[in-house]
Design a protein around this motif. Structure first.
Motif, PDB file in Angstrom:
ATOM      1  N   ALA A  43       0.844  -1.204   0.000  1.00 19.45           N
ATOM      2  CA  ALA A  43       0.000   0.000   0.000  1.00 19.45           C
ATOM      3  C   ALA A  43       0.876   1.249   0.000  1.00 19.45           C
ATOM      4  CB  ALA A  43      -0.960  -0.009   1.196  1.00 19.45           C
ATOM      5  N   CYS A  44       1.820   1.301  -0.945  1.00 17.59           N
ATOM      6  CA  CYS A  44       2.824   2.369  -0.954  1.00 17.59           C
ATOM      7  C   CYS A  44       2.277   3.711  -1.424  1.00 17.59           C
ATOM      8  CB  CYS A  44       4.009   1.966  -1.826  1.00 17.59           C
ATOM      9  SG  CYS A  44       3.600   1.844  -3.589  1.00 17.59           S
ATOM     10  N   GLY A  45       1.066   3.728  -1.983  1.00 18.36           N
ATOM     11  CA  GLY A  45       0.450   4.999  -2.378  1.00 18.36           C
ATOM     12  C   GLY A  45       1.302   5.781  -3.360  1.00 18.36           C
ATOM     13  N   THR A  46       1.527   7.046  -3.062  1.00 18.78           N
ATOM     14  CA  THR A  46       2.250   7.915  -3.996  1.00 18.78           C
ATOM     15  C   THR A  46       3.772   7.884  -3.796  1.00 18.78           C
ATOM     16  OG1 THR A  46       2.000   9.839  -2.552  1.00 18.78           O
ATOM     17  CG2 THR A  46       0.262   9.481  -4.180  1.00 18.78           C
ATOM     18  N   GLY A  47       4.261   6.927  -3.023  1.00 21.14           N
ATOM     19  CA  GLY A  47       5.688   6.646  -2.991  1.00 21.14           C
ATOM     20  C   GLY A  47       6.550   7.450  -2.024  1.00 21.14           C
ATOM     21  N   ILE A  48       5.942   8.304  -1.221  1.00 21.67           N
ATOM     22  CA  ILE A  48       6.773   9.120  -0.312  1.00 21.67           C
ATOM     23  C   ILE A  48       7.512   8.237   0.695  1.00 21.67           C
ATOM     24  CG2 ILE A  48       6.770  10.919   1.463  1.00 21.67           C
ATOM     25  CD1 ILE A  48       4.406  12.211   0.056  1.00 21.67           C
ATOM     26  N   GLN A  49       6.797   7.282   1.293  1.00 25.19           N
ATOM     27  CA  GLN A  49       7.427   6.399   2.276  1.00 25.19           C
ATOM     28  C   GLN A  49       8.476   5.505   1.608  1.00 25.19           C
ATOM     29  OE1 GLN A  49       6.904   6.542   5.723  1.00 25.19           O
ATOM     30  NE2 GLN A  49       8.741   5.292   5.636  1.00 25.19           N
ATOM     31  N   SER A  50       8.206   5.059   0.401  1.00 29.36           N
ATOM     32  CA  SER A  50       9.182   4.233  -0.336  1.00 29.36           C
ATOM     33  C   SER A  50      10.504   4.973  -0.483  1.00 29.36           C
ATOM     34  CB  SER A  50       8.647   3.880  -1.731  1.00 29.36           C
ATOM     35  OG  SER A  50       7.460   3.137  -1.651  1.00 29.36           O
ATOM     36  N   LEU A  51      10.426   6.263  -0.801  1.00 25.80           N
ATOM     37  CA  LEU A  51      11.641   7.067  -0.951  1.00 25.80           C
ATOM     38  C   LEU A  51      12.365   7.245   0.383  1.00 25.80           C
ATOM     39  CD1 LEU A  51      10.652   9.787  -3.564  1.00 25.80           C
ATOM     40  CD2 LEU A  51      12.354   7.985  -3.821  1.00 25.80           C
ATOM     41  N   HIS A  52      11.601   7.419   1.446  1.00 25.32           N
ATOM     42  CA  HIS A  52      12.210   7.501   2.785  1.00 25.32           C
ATOM     43  C   HIS A  52      13.017   6.220   3.069  1.00 25.32           C
ATOM     44  CE1 HIS A  52       9.881  11.086   3.615  1.00 25.32           C
ATOM     45  NE2 HIS A  52      10.279  11.122   4.866  1.00 25.32           N
ATOM     46  N   LEU A  63       4.307  -1.545  -3.626  1.00 25.61           N
ATOM     47  CA  LEU A  63       3.152  -2.236  -4.207  1.00 25.61           C
ATOM     48  C   LEU A  63       1.873  -1.510  -3.810  1.00 25.61           C
ATOM     49  CD1 LEU A  63       2.508  -5.988  -4.531  1.00 25.61           C
ATOM     50  CD2 LEU A  63       0.830  -4.670  -3.233  1.00 25.61           C
ATOM     51  N   ASP A  64       0.994  -1.309  -4.766  1.00 20.26           N
ATOM     52  CA  ASP A  64      -0.289  -0.657  -4.477  1.00 20.26           C
ATOM     53  C   ASP A  64      -1.325  -1.121  -5.493  1.00 20.26           C
ATOM     54  OD1 ASP A  64      -0.964   1.918  -2.544  1.00 20.26           O
ATOM     55  OD2 ASP A  64      -2.333   1.770  -4.247  1.00 20.26           O
ATOM     56  N   LEU A  65      -2.573  -1.026  -5.089  1.00 20.01           N
ATOM     57  CA  LEU A  65      -3.687  -1.404  -5.956  1.00 20.01           C
ATOM     58  C   LEU A  65      -3.982  -0.323  -7.003  1.00 20.01           C
ATOM     59  CD1 LEU A  65      -5.675  -3.753  -6.123  1.00 20.01           C
ATOM     60  CD2 LEU A  65      -7.136  -2.579  -4.479  1.00 20.01           C
ATOM     61  N   SER A  66      -3.620   0.908  -6.683  1.00 16.07           N
ATOM     62  CA  SER A  66      -4.021   2.041  -7.522  1.00 16.07           C
ATOM     63  C   SER A  66      -2.947   2.424  -8.544  1.00 16.07           C
ATOM     64  CB  SER A  66      -4.324   3.252  -6.631  1.00 16.07           C
ATOM     65  OG  SER A  66      -4.331   4.426  -7.404  1.00 16.07           O
ATOM     66  N   GLY A  67      -3.284   2.264  -9.814  1.00 17.16           N
ATOM     67  CA  GLY A  67      -2.380   2.681 -10.886  1.00 17.16           C
ATOM     68  C   GLY A  67      -2.138   4.180 -10.866  1.00 17.16           C
ATOM     69  N   ASP A  68      -3.153   4.946 -10.474  1.00 14.82           N
ATOM     70  CA  ASP A  68      -3.028   6.409 -10.428  1.00 14.82           C
ATOM     71  C   ASP A  68      -1.986   6.836  -9.406  1.00 14.82           C
ATOM     72  OD1 ASP A  68      -5.104   7.250 -12.323  1.00 14.82           O
ATOM     73  OD2 ASP A  68      -6.422   6.232 -10.930  1.00 14.82           O
ATOM     74  N   MET A  69      -2.041   6.206  -8.238  1.00 11.83           N
ATOM     75  CA  MET A  69      -1.057   6.539  -7.208  1.00 11.83           C
ATOM     76  C   MET A  69       0.340   6.116  -7.639  1.00 11.83           C
ATOM     77  SD  MET A  69      -2.520   6.405  -3.432  1.00 11.83           S
ATOM     78  CE  MET A  69      -3.845   7.475  -2.930  1.00 11.83           C
ATOM     79  N   ARG A  76       7.783  10.549  -8.928  1.00 18.59           N
ATOM     80  CA  ARG A  76       8.467  11.087  -7.744  1.00 18.59           C
ATOM     81  C   ARG A  76       9.828  10.394  -7.559  1.00 18.59           C
ATOM     82  NH1 ARG A  76       4.512  11.405  -3.779  1.00 18.59           N
ATOM     83  NH2 ARG A  76       4.725  13.651  -3.695  1.00 18.59           N
ATOM     84  N   SER A  77       9.862   9.097  -7.754  1.00 16.84           N
ATOM     85  CA  SER A  77      11.095   8.330  -7.600  1.00 16.84           C
ATOM     86  C   SER A  77      12.147   8.775  -8.619  1.00 16.84           C
ATOM     87  CB  SER A  77      10.766   6.840  -7.770  1.00 16.84           C
ATOM     88  OG  SER A  77      11.894   6.115  -8.121  1.00 16.84           O
ATOM     89  N   GLN A  78      11.719   8.970  -9.869  1.00 21.90           N
ATOM     90  CA  GLN A  78      12.656   9.389 -10.919  1.00 21.90           C
ATOM     91  C   GLN A  78      13.182  10.801 -10.664  1.00 21.90           C
ATOM     92  OE1 GLN A  78      10.032   8.555 -14.158  1.00 21.90           O
ATOM     93  NE2 GLN A  78      10.745   6.452 -14.401  1.00 21.90           N
ATOM     94  N   GLU A  79      12.295  11.674 -10.191  1.00 17.38           N
ATOM     95  CA  GLU A  79      12.719  13.048  -9.896  1.00 17.38           C
ATOM     96  C   GLU A  79      13.740  13.085  -8.764  1.00 17.38           C
ATOM     97  OE1 GLU A  79       9.007  15.029  -9.253  1.00 17.38           O
ATOM     98  OE2 GLU A  79       8.646  15.362 -11.402  1.00 17.38           O
ATOM     99  N   ALA A  80      13.666  12.088  -7.875  1.00 20.57           N
ATOM    100  CA  ALA A  80      14.615  12.016  -6.750  1.00 20.57           C
ATOM    101  C   ALA A  80      15.912  11.311  -7.156  1.00 20.57           C
ATOM    102  CB  ALA A  80      13.976  11.290  -5.576  1.00 20.57           C
ATOM    103  N   GLY A  81      15.970  10.897  -8.429  1.00 18.90           N
ATOM    104  CA  GLY A  81      17.190  10.259  -8.918  1.00 18.90           C
ATOM    105  C   GLY A  81      17.243   8.757  -8.695  1.00 18.90           C
TER     106      GLY A  81
END
Length: 245
Positions: A43-52, A63-69, A76-81
């Motif tokens: 349930a990673c959502g928009t990826g903020i915690q993943s980047l942390h 992993l998340d159910l929502s393609g939009d998120m 966000r991940s690509q912008e962070a390098g």
């Protein structure tokens, strides 16, 4: 479960940013120190915690159910390098993801499961995709939160390009709650469009979680409260389970 399309667009704006640091600190406190440990964030959502987690040194898959998120997460991940793998899947079926040293599931995402059978199924899926000695950490609402805090809760937010009304009510099943969300989102022409979403959450008493974890195969688990190294009490709002395979 309702579509997260609209929610994905304003999710980050309404989310309390400080929680991500708290989830990260809690995880680092309870996950064994291991170089390049593979971590699956459910349930990673928009990826903020993943980047942390990535910045803390983990080899992260979201992993998340929502393609939009996940679209937002990838960007966000690509912008962070980084180029983190994000998988669109249901946590009730983790057959596509391989095995991990650690699995996390935060932001009370387990509470979105329909019933305790589904909760047990998630626990079994996680168990099957953890390496021996692996650790699973998740948080859920306490029964105090669903029974006393949420019913009658109301939150309103007005920003320049969106407004939101959030109302919570007790639901029929024990320890369950309905969140009714109404968004007014401004488009490029300056017009506001209304979107309505309903989010249903349910929790159980600690003993139920204990039994489900045991049935899934976890050999030991501890329960903490509200991001701290302390046992839950009658007014704890969020329970954290740290489970070992």
């Amino acid at each position: 479960m309702e579509t997260y399309e609209t929610f994905a667009r304003v999710y980050d704006a309404i989310m309390d940013d400080s929680l991500y640091d708290k989830w990260t600190d809690f995880s680092l406190h309870y996950l064994p120190k291991k170089k390049n440990a593979k971590l699956l964030e459910l349930a990673c959502g928009t990826g903020i915690q993943s980047l942390h987690f990535k910045e803390a040194g983990f080899d992260v898959t979201g992993l998340d159910l929502s393609g939009d998120m996940l679209k937002i997460a990838k960007k966000r991940s690509q912008e962070a390098g980084f180029d983190l793998p994000f998988i669109q899947a249901n946590m009730l079926d983790l057959s596509a993801v391989g095995t991990f040293d650690y699995v996390t599931c935060y932001s009370d995402s387990i509470c979105y499961m329909q019933d305790e059978v589904e909760v047990g199924d998630v626990f079994k899926q996680v168990y099957d995709h953890l390496k021996e000695g692996g650790v699973f950490i998740f948080d859920v609402h306490s029964t105090y939160q669903t029974d006393e805090v949420f019913p009658g809760y109301s939150y309103h937010e007005n920003a320049e390009d969106f407004a939101m009304v959030w109302d919570s009510y007790a639901d029929e099943a024990p320890h369950s709650v309905v969140h009714e969300l109404t968004f007014f989102i401004q488009d490029e022409d300056g017009r506001f469009t209304r979107f309505d979403e309903v989010h249903e959450e349910r929790t159980y008493d600690i003993l139920t979680y204990d039994i489900l974890l045991e049935q899934a195969g976890f050999k030991s688990f501890k329960v903490y409260a509200d991001f701290e190294d302390k046992e839950p009490n009658d007014t704890s709002q969020r329970w954290f389970f740290v489970c070992e395979k």
